[in-house]
Design an enzyme around this catalytic site. Structure first.
Site, PDB file in Angstrom:
ATOM      1  N   HIS A   2      35.791  51.386  -4.650  1.00  0.00           N
ATOM      2  CA  HIS A   2      35.956  50.033  -4.171  1.00  0.00           C
ATOM      3  C   HIS A   2      35.813  50.273  -2.730  1.00  0.00           C
ATOM      4  O   HIS A   2      35.311  49.479  -1.902  1.00  0.00           O
ATOM      5  CB  HIS A   2      37.458  49.313  -4.422  1.00  0.00           C
ATOM      6  CG  HIS A   2      37.525  48.988  -5.818  1.00  0.00           C
ATOM      7  ND1 HIS A   2      38.646  49.242  -6.679  1.00  0.00           N
ATOM      8  CD2 HIS A   2      36.839  48.087  -6.698  1.00  0.00           C
ATOM      9  CE1 HIS A   2      38.702  48.509  -7.675  1.00  0.00           C
ATOM     10  NE2 HIS A   2      37.591  47.910  -7.868  1.00  0.00           N
ATOM     11  N   LYS A   7      42.794  40.426 -18.258  1.00  0.00           N
ATOM     12  CA  LYS A   7      43.374  41.983 -18.127  1.00  0.00           C
ATOM     13  C   LYS A   7      44.873  41.824 -17.924  1.00  0.00           C
ATOM     14  O   LYS A   7      45.281  41.054 -16.927  1.00  0.00           O
ATOM     15  CB  LYS A   7      42.690  42.352 -16.819  1.00  0.00           C
ATOM     16  CG  LYS A   7      41.222  42.616 -17.079  1.00  0.00           C
ATOM     17  CD  LYS A   7      40.635  43.527 -15.496  1.00  0.00           C
ATOM     18  CE  LYS A   7      38.942  43.776 -15.603  1.00  0.00           C
ATOM     19  NZ  LYS A   7      38.482  44.241 -14.580  1.00  0.00           N
ATOM     20  N   ARG A  39      27.801  49.165 -10.785  1.00  0.00           N
ATOM     21  CA  ARG A  39      27.875  50.541 -11.290  1.00  0.00           C
ATOM     22  C   ARG A  39      26.873  51.058 -12.027  1.00  0.00           C
ATOM     23  O   ARG A  39      26.192  52.016 -12.138  1.00  0.00           O
ATOM     24  CB  ARG A  39      29.119  51.005 -11.883  1.00  0.00           C
ATOM     25  CG  ARG A  39      30.316  51.118 -10.647  1.00  0.00           C
ATOM     26  CD  ARG A  39      31.731  51.098 -11.479  1.00  0.00           C
ATOM     27  NE  ARG A  39      31.789  49.856 -12.101  1.00  0.00           N
ATOM     28  CZ  ARG A  39      32.923  49.392 -12.714  1.00  0.00           C
ATOM     29  NH1 ARG A  39      33.872  50.146 -12.601  1.00  0.00           N
ATOM     30  NH2 ARG A  39      33.099  48.040 -12.906  1.00  0.00           N
ATOM     31  N   SER A  62      38.857  51.300 -12.261  1.00  0.00           N
ATOM     32  CA  SER A  62      40.587  51.200 -11.923  1.00  0.00           C
ATOM     33  C   SER A  62      40.893  51.565 -13.437  1.00  0.00           C
ATOM     34  O   SER A  62      42.026  52.500 -13.757  1.00  0.00           O
ATOM     35  CB  SER A  62      41.089  50.014 -11.442  1.00  0.00           C
ATOM     36  OG  SER A  62      40.370  49.621 -10.436  1.00  0.00           O
TER      37      SER A  62
END
Ligand code: ADP
Length: 162
Positions: free
Chosen positions: A17, A41, A90, A128
Site C-alpha cells: 500500500h 471482511k 497485484r 493484509s
C-alpha cells in the site's frame, strides 16, 4: 488541484500500500487515503485503529491525508472534490474484482475515473490478509509492513489470545 482518493480496508497498511501511496503522491497534488467499511471482511483493527496507524505511517508525506468513510466510494470522492480513484493491481486475480468495481463506479458517477497502478514486483505477493496469517502463526513479517505496524499486529494478536 488534482486530488486522488485511494480507498481500501488497510487492515493494516502494508509496504505494498505504502509504495502505491508514495508513487501516487508524486503524481497528484493531493492523495486522500480513505479507510472504507467493507462489509464482506471482518477486520482485525477497528476503523479508528486503522486510521491512526495510517496517520502515523504517512506523517512524512505532506500531500497525503488520511480519512475514513461509509457509503459509496464515488459519493465520497465527489464530496472531497476529487475526480480520481486509485487502486493497486497485484496479479490477474485482482483484475476481475477491480474491473467490476471500476465499471460499476463509472456507471454510478461518470465524472469519476479509476486509475490503476501496478504493484512493485517485490510487493506483488503482499496482502493484509497474508501478513495477518503469518503473524498469527508467529512468522516474521519484517520488511512486509512498516515497523509500527509490525509492533501493533503483535500487540493486537497477544491481546486477542489473552
Ligand atoms: P480492499 O478491501 O478495498 O481491497 P485493501 O486494503 O485490501 O482494501 O486494498 C486496497 C487497494 O490496495 C486495492 O486496490 C488493492 O488491490 C491494493 N493493494 C493491496 N495490497 C497491495 C500491494 N501489495 N501492492 C499494491 N497494491 C496493493
Amino acid at each position: 488541484m488534482k486530488i486522488a482518493v485511494y480507498p481500501g480496508s488497510f487492515d493494516p497498511i502494508t509496504n505494498g500500500h505504502l509504495d502505491i501511496i508514495e508513487r501516487a503522491a508524486d503524481v497528484f497534488d493531493q492523495v486522500i487515503v480513505a479507510v472504507s467499511v467493507n462489509s464482506a471482511k471482518k477486520p482485525l483493527f477497528s476503523m479508528e485503529e486503522r486510521v491512526e496507524l495510517l496517520r502515523e505511517v504517512l506523517r512524512p508525506y505532506p500531500n497525503v491525508r488520511v480519512d475514513s468513510f461509509t457509503g459509496l466510494t464515488v459519493d465520497y470522492v465527489v464530496s472531497q472534490k476529487a475526480r480520481v480513484i486509485i487502486r493497486g493491481l497485484r496479479a490477474i486475480s485482482d483484475f476481475e474484482n477491480e474491473l467490476q468495481m471500476a465499471v460499476t463506479n463509472r456507471k454510478l458517477k461518470p465524472s469519476v475515473e479509476t486509475f490503476f497502478m501496478m504493484a512493485r514486483a517485490e510487493y506483488s505477493f503482499i496482502s493484509s490478509s497474508l501478513i495477518k496469517e503469518i503473524a498469527n502463526y508467529g512468522g516474521c513479517i519484517k520488511g512486509f509492513v512498516p515497523e509500527v505496524v509490525e509492533i501493533k499486529i503483535k500487540e493486537k494478536l497477544a491481546q486477542l489470545k489473552g
